[in-house]
Design an enzyme around this catalytic site. Structure first.
Site, PDB file in Angstrom:
ATOM      1  N   CYS A   1     -46.304 -86.063  -8.734  1.00  0.00           N
ATOM      2  CA  CYS A   1     -45.895 -87.378  -8.243  1.00  0.00           C
ATOM      3  C   CYS A   1     -47.127 -88.129  -7.769  1.00  0.00           C
ATOM      4  CB  CYS A   1     -44.896 -87.190  -7.097  1.00  0.00           C
ATOM      5  SG  CYS A   1     -44.293 -88.728  -6.388  1.00  0.00           S
TER       6      CYS A   1
ATOM      7  N   HIS B   1     -36.427 -88.353 -11.804  1.00  0.00           N
ATOM      8  CA  HIS B   1     -37.458 -88.279 -10.761  1.00  0.00           C
ATOM      9  C   HIS B   1     -37.586 -89.643 -10.070  1.00  0.00           C
ATOM     10  CE1 HIS B   1     -41.559 -86.899  -9.262  1.00  0.00           C
ATOM     11  NE2 HIS B   1     -41.623 -88.213  -9.069  1.00  0.00           N
ATOM     12  N   GLU B   2     -37.637 -90.711 -10.878  1.00  0.00           N
ATOM     13  CA  GLU B   2     -37.774 -92.056 -10.311  1.00  0.00           C
ATOM     14  C   GLU B   2     -36.509 -92.487  -9.568  1.00  0.00           C
ATOM     15  OE1 GLU B   2     -40.735 -93.071 -10.101  1.00  0.00           O
ATOM     16  OE2 GLU B   2     -41.427 -91.571 -11.535  1.00  0.00           O
TER      17      GLU B   2
ATOM     18  N   HIS C   1     -36.518 -91.286  -6.094  1.00  0.00           N
ATOM     19  CA  HIS C   1     -37.315 -92.111  -5.167  1.00  0.00           C
ATOM     20  C   HIS C   1     -36.479 -93.236  -4.570  1.00  0.00           C
ATOM     21  CE1 HIS C   1     -41.299 -90.442  -5.244  1.00  0.00           C
ATOM     22  NE2 HIS C   1     -41.387 -90.493  -6.554  1.00  0.00           N
TER      23      HIS C   1
END
Length: 187
Positions: free
Chosen positions: A114, A157-158, A161
């Site tokens: 990351c 993954h994004e 966030h």
């Protein structure tokens, strides 16, 4: 132009907050933010620019990583199977939503990294192997796409966030490289 100094690092409270949806029509600032995020990813994958500006290579970036708690992600995923350089997925996504996913799970054999984490965190990050996603582009047009394997993992993954989740939250503390037998390992 965004550089690594613009990206906040783990421990910053914005990375643990749930981001707010963006309102359409978008302000010029929100459009520029999305474009700047996308440009950063392209620049980070260009060997000359990455070296010149000391950029770590990235395939995805979320607005919270720039200390904007907004539901915006950018992705620039190279297509490793094509030689013409056309990306597998290249987009800025506003208000992305996961609408369905497979039962099959997958993870990257080498683990995940990351841009907001300056240390290696070894372990499997088990995610869904296939996802269906809706999002809006800068003009507010609604899109629906299906992704699998590597692209699905990058987008998840994004999305994490946007919900205050870091990739290492998914790693098994006791057995970092444990994955059930039916999990697809992607190299």
């Amino acid at each position: 132009m965004l550089t690594m100094k613009d990206i906040i690092r783990e421990g910053h409270p914005t990375l643990r907050a749930v981001a707010e949806e963006v309102v359409f029509p978008l302000s010029d600032d929100m459009i520029k933010l999305g474009q700047d995020m996308h440009d950063f990813l392209k620049n980070s994958q260009d060997p000359v620019l990455a070296k010149k500006y000391e950029l770590r290579g990235g395939v995805g970036l979320a607005a919270p990583q720039l200390n904007f708690s907004k539901r915006i992600i950018a992705v620039e995923i190279p297509n490793m199977e094509e030689e013409n350089g056309k990306p597998l997925l290249s987009a800025v996504m506003y208000n992305p939503k996961l609408v369905s996913h497979s039962v099959q799970q997958a993870c990257l054999e080498e683990g995940e990294g990351c841009l907001s984490v300056d240390r290696p965190v070894p372990g499997y990050v088990v995610r869904q192997a296939r996802i269906t996603l809706t999002y809006q582009d800068a003009q507010g047009t609604q899109h629906k796409i299906r992704l699998k394997n590597y692209a699905a993992i990058v987008v998840q993954h994004e999305l994490d966030h946007l919900n205050g989740i870091m990739f290492y939250d998914h790693i098994n503390d006791k057995e970092p490289f444990f994955a059930p037998d039916d999990v697809l390992l992607i190299n």
